[in-house]
Design a protein around this motif. Sequence first.
Motif, PDB file in Angstrom:
ATOM      1  N   GLY A 158       0.825  -1.197   0.000  1.00 16.58           N
ATOM      2  CA  GLY A 158       0.000   0.000   0.000  1.00 16.58           C
ATOM      3  C   GLY A 158       0.857   1.244   0.000  1.00 16.58           C
ATOM      4  N   GLY A 159       0.207   2.386  -0.049  1.00 14.02           N
ATOM      5  CA  GLY A 159       0.929   3.644  -0.044  1.00 14.02           C
ATOM      6  C   GLY A 159      -0.016   4.827  -0.182  1.00 14.02           C
ATOM      7  N   ARG A 160       0.553   6.008  -0.146  1.00 13.45           N
ATOM      8  CA  ARG A 160      -0.224   7.242  -0.288  1.00 13.45           C
ATOM      9  C   ARG A 160      -0.423   7.579  -1.760  1.00 13.45           C
ATOM     10  NH1 ARG A 160      -2.461   8.709   4.170  1.00 13.45           N
ATOM     11  NH2 ARG A 160      -1.242   8.193   5.985  1.00 13.45           N
ATOM     12  N   VAL A 161      -1.636   7.973  -2.091  1.00 11.15           N
ATOM     13  CA  VAL A 161      -1.976   8.344  -3.467  1.00 11.15           C
ATOM     14  C   VAL A 161      -1.432   9.733  -3.753  1.00 11.15           C
ATOM     15  CG1 VAL A 161      -3.878   8.781  -5.062  1.00 11.15           C
ATOM     16  CG2 VAL A 161      -4.050   6.923  -3.398  1.00 11.15           C
ATOM     17  N   TYR A 162      -0.724   9.869  -4.860  1.00 10.06           N
ATOM     18  CA  TYR A 162      -0.126  11.140  -5.251  1.00 10.06           C
ATOM     19  C   TYR A 162      -1.050  11.921  -6.184  1.00 10.06           C
ATOM     20  CZ  TYR A 162       3.279  14.401  -7.193  1.00 10.06           C
ATOM     21  OH  TYR A 162       3.929  15.527  -7.602  1.00 10.06           O
ATOM     22  N   GLU A 163      -1.653  11.199  -7.144  1.00  9.11           N
ATOM     23  CA  GLU A 163      -2.495  11.864  -8.151  1.00  9.11           C
ATOM     24  C   GLU A 163      -3.648  10.945  -8.527  1.00  9.11           C
ATOM     25  OE1 GLU A 163      -1.539  14.348 -12.149  1.00  9.11           O
ATOM     26  OE2 GLU A 163      -0.707  12.325 -12.087  1.00  9.11           O
ATOM     27  N   ILE A 164      -4.805  11.549  -8.831  1.00 13.89           N
ATOM     28  CA  ILE A 164      -6.001  10.808  -9.228  1.00 13.89           C
ATOM     29  C   ILE A 164      -6.524  11.402 -10.525  1.00 13.89           C
ATOM     30  CG2 ILE A 164      -8.357  10.179  -8.588  1.00 13.89           C
ATOM     31  CD1 ILE A 164      -7.487  10.650  -5.645  1.00 13.89           C
ATOM     32  N   LYS A 165      -6.712  10.539 -11.537  1.00 14.17           N
ATOM     33  CA  LYS A 165      -7.269  10.987 -12.820  1.00 14.17           C
ATOM     34  C   LYS A 165      -8.404  10.065 -13.218  1.00 14.17           C
ATOM     35  CE  LYS A 165      -3.245  13.218 -14.814  1.00 14.17           C
ATOM     36  NZ  LYS A 165      -2.321  13.275 -15.945  1.00 14.17           N
ATOM     37  N   ASN A 166      -9.491  10.657 -13.723  1.00 15.83           N
ATOM     38  CA  ASN A 166     -10.637   9.889 -14.197  1.00 15.83           C
ATOM     39  C   ASN A 166     -10.694   9.941 -15.714  1.00 15.83           C
ATOM     40  OD1 ASN A 166     -11.844   9.155 -11.628  1.00 15.83           O
ATOM     41  ND2 ASN A 166     -12.204  11.343 -11.387  1.00 15.83           N
ATOM     42  N   GLY A 167     -11.052   8.806 -16.316  1.00 14.13           N
ATOM     43  CA  GLY A 167     -11.205   8.773 -17.769  1.00 14.13           C
ATOM     44  C   GLY A 167     -11.425   7.369 -18.282  1.00 14.13           C
ATOM     45  N   GLN A 168     -12.210   7.251 -19.326  1.00 14.55           N
ATOM     46  CA  GLN A 168     -12.488   5.991 -20.003  1.00 14.55           C
ATOM     47  C   GLN A 168     -13.052   4.932 -19.059  1.00 14.55           C
ATOM     48  OE1 GLN A 168      -8.746   5.095 -21.836  1.00 14.55           O
ATOM     49  NE2 GLN A 168      -9.077   6.542 -23.488  1.00 14.55           N
ATOM     50  N   GLY A 169     -13.894   5.356 -18.111  1.00 17.67           N
ATOM     51  CA  GLY A 169     -14.565   4.427 -17.212  1.00 17.67           C
ATOM     52  C   GLY A 169     -13.730   3.962 -16.032  1.00 17.67           C
ATOM     53  N   PHE A 170     -12.487   4.417 -15.937  1.00 15.99           N
ATOM     54  CA  PHE A 170     -11.610   4.011 -14.843  1.00 15.99           C
ATOM     55  C   PHE A 170     -11.036   5.225 -14.136  1.00 15.99           C
ATOM     56  CE2 PHE A 170     -11.406   0.364 -17.696  1.00 15.99           C
ATOM     57  CZ  PHE A 170     -11.607  -0.685 -16.806  1.00 15.99           C
ATOM     58  N   THR A 171     -10.605   5.009 -12.899  1.00 17.87           N
ATOM     59  CA  THR A 171      -9.860   6.007 -12.158  1.00 17.87           C
ATOM     60  C   THR A 171      -8.417   5.518 -12.088  1.00 17.87           C
ATOM     61  OG1 THR A 171     -11.780   6.613 -10.842  1.00 17.87           O
ATOM     62  CG2 THR A 171      -9.636   7.197  -9.947  1.00 17.87           C
ATOM     63  N   THR A 172      -7.476   6.390 -12.435  1.00 12.94           N
ATOM     64  CA  THR A 172      -6.063   6.042 -12.403  1.00 12.94           C
ATOM     65  C   THR A 172      -5.429   6.669 -11.174  1.00 12.94           C
ATOM     66  OG1 THR A 172      -5.996   5.980 -14.816  1.00 12.94           O
ATOM     67  CG2 THR A 172      -3.887   6.138 -13.675  1.00 12.94           C
ATOM     68  N   LEU A 173      -4.784   5.831 -10.365  1.00 14.96           N
ATOM     69  CA  LEU A 173      -4.102   6.291  -9.160  1.00 14.96           C
ATOM     70  C   LEU A 173      -2.605   6.248  -9.395  1.00 14.96           C
ATOM     71  CD1 LEU A 173      -6.077   4.250  -6.459  1.00 14.96           C
ATOM     72  CD2 LEU A 173      -6.644   6.477  -7.449  1.00 14.96           C
ATOM     73  N   THR A 174      -1.928   7.345  -9.085  1.00 18.92           N
ATOM     74  CA  THR A 174      -0.477   7.427  -9.201  1.00 18.92           C
ATOM     75  C   THR A 174       0.101   7.593  -7.803  1.00 18.92           C
ATOM     76  OG1 THR A 174      -0.722   8.519 -11.337  1.00 18.92           O
ATOM     77  CG2 THR A 174       1.429   8.678 -10.289  1.00 18.92           C
ATOM     78  N   PHE A 175       1.241   6.966  -7.572  1.00 15.42           N
ATOM     79  CA  PHE A 175       1.907   7.001  -6.274  1.00 15.42           C
ATOM     80  C   PHE A 175       3.269   7.636  -6.440  1.00 15.42           C
ATOM     81  CE2 PHE A 175      -1.070   3.604  -6.589  1.00 15.42           C
ATOM     82  CZ  PHE A 175      -1.766   3.633  -5.396  1.00 15.42           C
ATOM     83  N   GLY A 176       3.890   8.022  -5.337  1.00 13.77           N
ATOM     84  CA  GLY A 176       5.244   8.565  -5.385  1.00 13.77           C
ATOM     85  C   GLY A 176       6.216   7.502  -5.885  1.00 13.77           C
ATOM     86  N   ARG A 177       7.261   7.928  -6.531  1.00 13.01           N
ATOM     87  CA  ARG A 177       8.247   6.996  -7.093  1.00 13.01           C
ATOM     88  C   ARG A 177       8.796   6.084  -6.003  1.00 13.01           C
ATOM     89  NH1 ARG A 177      12.006   7.996 -11.890  1.00 13.01           N
ATOM     90  NH2 ARG A 177      10.157   9.194 -12.326  1.00 13.01           N
ATOM     91  N   GLY A 178       8.648   4.781  -6.205  1.00 14.13           N
ATOM     92  CA  GLY A 178       9.159   3.791  -5.266  1.00 14.13           C
ATOM     93  C   GLY A 178       8.313   3.589  -4.022  1.00 14.13           C
ATOM     94  N   ALA A 179       7.170   4.277  -3.920  1.00 15.37           N
ATOM     95  CA  ALA A 179       6.329   4.174  -2.724  1.00 15.37           C
ATOM     96  C   ALA A 179       5.612   2.831  -2.627  1.00 15.37           C
ATOM     97  CB  ALA A 179       5.314   5.312  -2.692  1.00 15.37           C
ATOM     98  N   VAL A 180       5.330   2.214  -3.773  1.00 13.40           N
ATOM     99  CA  VAL A 180       4.604   0.948  -3.811  1.00 13.40           C
ATOM    100  C   VAL A 180       5.435  -0.060  -4.593  1.00 13.40           C
ATOM    101  CG1 VAL A 180       2.517  -0.199  -4.659  1.00 13.40           C
ATOM    102  CG2 VAL A 180       2.350   2.090  -3.679  1.00 13.40           C
ATOM    103  N   ASP A 181       5.543  -1.269  -4.067  1.00 12.88           N
ATOM    104  CA  ASP A 181       6.216  -2.351  -4.780  1.00 12.88           C
ATOM    105  C   ASP A 181       5.181  -3.008  -5.685  1.00 12.88           C
ATOM    106  OD1 ASP A 181       7.567  -4.543  -5.721  1.00 12.88           O
ATOM    107  OD2 ASP A 181       8.096  -5.334  -3.745  1.00 12.88           O
ATOM    108  N   PHE A 182       5.154  -2.613  -6.944  1.00 13.17           N
ATOM    109  CA  PHE A 182       4.123  -3.084  -7.872  1.00 13.17           C
ATOM    110  C   PHE A 182       4.276  -4.554  -8.240  1.00 13.17           C
ATOM    111  CE2 PHE A 182       3.636   1.461  -8.231  1.00 13.17           C
ATOM    112  CZ  PHE A 182       2.261   1.581  -8.200  1.00 13.17           C
ATOM    113  N   ARG A 183       5.369  -5.187  -7.864  1.00 15.76           N
ATOM    114  CA  ARG A 183       5.500  -6.631  -8.062  1.00 15.76           C
ATOM    115  C   ARG A 183       4.542  -7.381  -7.150  1.00 15.76           C
ATOM    116  NH1 ARG A 183      11.734  -6.934  -6.869  1.00 15.76           N
ATOM    117  NH2 ARG A 183      10.838  -5.686  -5.213  1.00 15.76           N
TER     118      ARG A 183
END
Length: 128
Positions: A73-98
Amino acid sequence: MEMAFSRGLYSGWFRGINNQELVHARFGKKRGVYLGEVARIEGERVKLKLEAALKPGDGIVFDAGRPEEQEEGGRVYEIKNGQGFTTLTFGRGAVDFRRVHVGDKVWLPDGHDQLNRQETSVIVAGIG
């Protein structure tokens, strides 16, 4: 009501006595507000169909359905809505996406802390 610290909202025994429907037993701790399910992972971004309010700075948890393992988990940096989905961006290295997968449940676990901070600021503002 879901932002208050509780065991969650359920229909109770109105639908019969199926205990597994009433208490799913996947985890024994308060999850917070359910935000949705991971639909896609693109680099350091996660796409989901957002089911509750979220703002930059909120901390979220990815629930892969393995309560014996530490959650990602981690803190959300940016939120964008579009094409039926919400895109969440995190700080660089904040979340281990593996450790994040399509289908993971997404929760806002610190909602009760935010509510307490808001109540405290209202009380302090009223005193001053």
